[in-house]
Design a protein around this motif. Sequence first.
Motif, short mmCIF file in Angstrom:
data_model
loop_
_atom_site.label_atom_id
_atom_site.label_comp_id
_atom_site.label_asym_id
_atom_site.label_seq_id
_atom_site.Cartn_x
_atom_site.Cartn_y
_atom_site.Cartn_z
N HIS A 74 31.26 34.58 19.12
CA HIS A 74 32.63 34.90 18.68
C HIS A 74 33.66 34.10 19.47
CE1 HIS A 74 30.77 37.84 16.25
NE2 HIS A 74 30.70 38.80 17.15
N TYR A 75 33.48 34.02 20.79
CA TYR A 75 34.42 33.24 21.60
C TYR A 75 34.32 31.76 21.26
CZ TYR A 75 36.22 36.89 24.67
OH TYR A 75 36.88 37.98 25.18
N GLY A 76 33.12 31.31 20.89
CA GLY A 76 32.96 29.93 20.47
C GLY A 76 33.79 29.63 19.24
N LYS A 77 33.80 30.56 18.28
CA LYS A 77 34.62 30.40 17.08
C LYS A 77 36.10 30.42 17.44
CE LYS A 77 33.70 32.73 13.39
NZ LYS A 77 33.38 33.86 12.49
N GLN B 259 33.03 32.78 37.63
CA GLN B 259 32.27 31.76 36.91
C GLN B 259 31.12 32.38 36.12
OE1 GLN B 259 30.96 28.44 39.27
NE2 GLN B 259 29.68 27.59 37.65
N THR B 260 30.43 33.34 36.72
CA THR B 260 29.32 34.00 36.03
C THR B 260 29.80 34.76 34.81
OG1 THR B 260 28.03 34.20 38.08
CG2 THR B 260 27.45 35.69 36.28
N VAL B 261 30.93 35.46 34.94
CA VAL B 261 31.48 36.19 33.80
C VAL B 261 31.87 35.22 32.69
CG1 VAL B 261 33.38 37.65 32.99
CG2 VAL B 261 32.26 38.16 35.17
N ALA B 262 32.46 34.09 33.07
CA ALA B 262 32.84 33.08 32.07
C ALA B 262 31.60 32.61 31.32
CB ALA B 262 33.53 31.91 32.75
N GLU B 263 30.49 32.42 32.03
CA GLU B 263 29.24 32.00 31.39
C GLU B 263 28.69 33.07 30.47
OE1 GLU B 263 26.78 31.04 34.69
OE2 GLU B 263 27.81 29.14 35.13
N LEU C 134 30.43 35.26 28.86
CA LEU C 134 31.29 35.33 27.69
C LEU C 134 31.25 34.04 26.86
CD1 LEU C 134 34.52 37.08 29.05
CD2 LEU C 134 32.42 38.09 28.19
N GLY C 135 30.74 32.98 27.45
CA GLY C 135 30.67 31.72 26.72
C GLY C 135 31.98 30.97 26.68
#
Length: 234
Positions: free
Chosen positions: A76-79, A122-126, A128-129
């Motif tokens: 979803h975040y990718g979209k 950084q881990t949370v960002a990963e 969540l994508g």
Amino acid sequence: MPEEISSIFNSFQDYLNSESELREEIRDIVKDIEKSARDILMILQNIHNENTIEENIIVSQYCKKARELFGDVRQHYGKLATVVTPDQYYRFHDQWRFVTQRLCFLASLMIYLEMKILVSKQTVAEILGVQNSREDGFHLDLEDFLMGLLQLSTELCRFAVNSVTNGDYNRPIEISRFVNELNAGFRLLHLKNDMLRKRFDALKYDVKKIEEVVYDLSIRGLKPSVAPAEQEAE
């Protein structure tokens, strides 16, 4: 109306139509993200209902299911990243701000349950994508991450109380140590954001409530003489 003026205002209308379509597309994607966040929350909330028997195995299963659902979140975040250009990020940020804060909280809770550590941004960002820094494009905003961590303290406070109810007297001590360290970390920040400041004030009450749980265990003679972390060190 002169043709020149008509042309100008027609271009304005085209812009407004395009803007409305973009906002609607963002809203649709954010609704999907919110649904995934609710599903993850429902799974992780089950930790409050378990007894100590085989609890670690059960909690691990909940975290595994949550990780699978975070796969949908990344899609979803990718979209969203393809729809919102980097220069428009903060223009529309309010539309996904609160669900991102909730997902930061859920990701940090999952990592704590798995490894008993404080998750990094950084881990949370990963998980969540999204990107970790603004320079890289669609990213995880620092304030959203911090708000997620502050929500974590409240959830762990509740978890400490329910652990005692379920007969687990070690976990409140672990949680007390962790939340105190989290509180010490936030004290290093000079918070000027009103929402962050108010939420940080609530962290102080979480610390106090957990300390009261540990104190109650002590005076009732239920506090373990050696904490789990100390046992492992030995």
